[in-house]
Scaffold this motif. Structure first.
Motif, PDB file in Angstrom:
ATOM      1  N   ALA A   1       0.862  -1.070   0.185  1.00 39.86           N
ATOM      2  CA  ALA A   1      -0.121   0.027   0.050  1.00 39.86           C
ATOM      3  C   ALA A   1       0.785   1.233  -0.020  1.00 39.86           C
ATOM      4  N   THR A   2       2.025   1.246   0.686  1.00 45.73           N
ATOM      5  CA  THR A   2       2.993   2.281   0.715  1.00 45.73           C
ATOM      6  C   THR A   2       3.488   2.525  -0.519  1.00 45.73           C
ATOM      7  N   ARG A   3       3.856   1.564  -1.548  1.00 45.00           N
ATOM      8  CA  ARG A   3       4.186   1.728  -2.950  1.00 45.00           C
ATOM      9  C   ARG A   3       3.345   2.450  -3.732  1.00 45.00           C
ATOM     10  N   ALA A   4       2.126   1.906  -3.604  1.00 46.52           N
ATOM     11  CA  ALA A   4       0.839   2.441  -4.229  1.00 46.52           C
ATOM     12  C   ALA A   4       0.541   3.854  -3.984  1.00 46.52           C
ATOM     13  N   ALA A   5       0.713   4.236  -2.634  1.00 47.47           N
ATOM     14  CA  ALA A   5       0.342   5.760  -2.337  1.00 47.47           C
ATOM     15  C   ALA A   5       1.423   6.430  -2.650  1.00 47.47           C
ATOM     16  N   VAL A   6       2.796   6.081  -2.660  1.00 47.71           N
ATOM     17  CA  VAL A   6       3.880   7.129  -3.281  1.00 47.71           C
ATOM     18  C   VAL A   6       3.606   7.141  -4.896  1.00 47.71           C
ATOM     19  N   LYS A   7       3.384   6.160  -5.534  1.00 43.13           N
ATOM     20  CA  LYS A   7       3.134   6.360  -6.710  1.00 43.13           C
ATOM     21  C   LYS A   7       1.919   7.194  -7.226  1.00 43.13           C
ATOM     22  N   SER A   8       0.839   7.017  -6.420  1.00 43.34           N
ATOM     23  CA  SER A   8      -0.248   7.930  -6.536  1.00 43.34           C
ATOM     24  C   SER A   8      -0.142   9.371  -6.483  1.00 43.34           C
ATOM     25  N   CYS A   9       0.678   9.748  -5.596  1.00 42.71           N
ATOM     26  CA  CYS A   9       1.225  11.321  -5.238  1.00 42.71           C
ATOM     27  C   CYS A   9       1.733  12.085  -6.336  1.00 42.71           C
ATOM     28  N   GLY A  10       2.460  11.223  -7.268  1.00 39.45           N
ATOM     29  CA  GLY A  10       3.014  11.995  -8.357  1.00 39.45           C
ATOM     30  C   GLY A  10       4.258  12.921  -7.986  1.00 39.45           C
ATOM     31  N   GLY A  11       5.179  12.675  -8.778  1.00 43.00           N
ATOM     32  CA  GLY A  11       6.666  13.140  -8.716  1.00 43.00           C
ATOM     33  C   GLY A  11       7.574  12.215  -7.963  1.00 43.00           C
ATOM     34  N   LEU A  12       7.203  11.424  -7.144  1.00 51.02           N
ATOM     35  CA  LEU A  12       8.061  10.755  -6.206  1.00 51.02           C
ATOM     36  C   LEU A  12       8.482   9.471  -7.350  1.00 51.02           C
ATOM     37  N   ARG A  13       9.749   9.240  -7.313  1.00 49.79           N
ATOM     38  CA  ARG A  13      10.206   8.117  -7.893  1.00 49.79           C
ATOM     39  C   ARG A  13      10.714   7.237  -7.357  1.00 49.79           C
ATOM     40  N   ALA A  14      11.146   7.112  -6.132  1.00 48.76           N
ATOM     41  CA  ALA A  14      11.767   5.943  -5.242  1.00 48.76           C
ATOM     42  C   ALA A  14      11.748   6.230  -3.710  1.00 48.76           C
TER      43      ALA A  14
END
Length: 279
Positions: A198-211
């Motif tokens: 879920a953390t990976r999905a949240a990070v991806k959903s925010c936009g701009g975060l790459r790692a």
């Protein structure tokens, strides 16, 4: 009588001219005379940037670290392909490590002065609940070329939170940091290093975060805590430190902690590089 006095004056004048000629003095207006005058009036040579850097490290009692190598033409951590990698170290054969500071609790002006002197690269992962009483403290550090990255709104243990809660923590902080500091973070560090799908999905959903950025070593007060059994830095390791002061460091300051860390980096023949150049 007057003729006698005239002869005497002439002889004195000739004697003075002879003495000046034999004395080895430099005639006024000669090239040597001009060189001597220029040397006497020219300003002292200014120290070179390398001299200034060496003096700064001596000032803080730290062995001189080599300058970082040129960044790679291609970043070794692959991003932008739809996946969010979790990174503890960077693939490299160069003797470089990467310094990061978390949270933002300690706001010591002396630390800003130290970093302004040393000009070493580092990355800040900041939490809004901890920095909102003084956003301005971190701007001079950012102006030195050190980036501000995402570390959630309130520093929760994310793997105990729902996807919606994680999105709120990460995406809202992304918006706040972009507004406050003018640049959208590209990196995210999960508090305590804990994350899930879920953390990976949240990070991806925010936009701009790459790692997502984790670590291999963490700095305590006087010593580095190593994850590997050999208790040594390895090329590409990411080091975790914190904005902490005397209340968290048993009376020591953040500058003392940082100096201790840099001495250990130097003692193993490493230097610091900029994390964003590699991820």
């Amino acid at each position: 009588m007057r003729a006698h006095r005239g002869k005497t004056a002439l002889l004195l004048l000739l004697g003075l001219l002879f003495t000046a000629g034999c004395s080895g003095g430099t005639p006024a207006g000669s090239p040597a005379s001009r060189d001597a005058t220029t040397a006497a009036t020219s300003p002292a040579a200014k120290p070179s940037p390398a001299d200034d850097r060496a003096a700064a490290f001596r000032k803080w009692g730290i062995p001189l670290l080599p300058p970082p190598p040129a960044p790679p033409a291609v970043k070794p951590i692959r991003t932008g392909d739809g996946k969010i990698p979790a990174v503890s170290d960077i693939p490299t054969s160069q003797k470089i490590v990467f310094l990061t500071f978390d949270d933002g609790a300690e706001k010591d002006p002396k630390f800003v002065a130290m970093m302004r002197d040393l000009k070493i690269p580092f990355t800040m992962f900041l939490t809004d609940d901890i920095i909102k009483n003084d956003y301005g403290f971190f701007r001079p550090l950012q102006a030195l070329g050190n980036s501000i990255q995402n570390h959630t709104l309130s520093h929760p243990d994310l793997h105990t939170k729902s996807l919606a809660q994680q999105k709120h923590e990460i995406c809202t902080q992304q918006t706040k940091l972009t507004r406050e500091y003018g640049t959208a973070p590209g990196l995210f560090r999960p508090p305590y290093g804990n994350y899930n799908d879920a953390t990976r999905a949240a990070v991806k959903s925010c936009g701009g975060l790459r790692a997502m950025i984790l670590w291999r070593e963490s700095m305590q007060i006087k010593k580095v805590q190593f994850q590997r059994p050999d208790k040594k830095f390895h090329p590409g390791d990411i080091i975790l430190a914190h904005f902490r002061g005397p209340s968290q460091l048993k009376g020591e300051t953040m500058t003392v902690m940082t100096a201790n860390l840099l001495r250990q980096v130097a003692s193993q023949g490493f230097t610091l590089a900029r994390l964003e150049d590699y991820v």
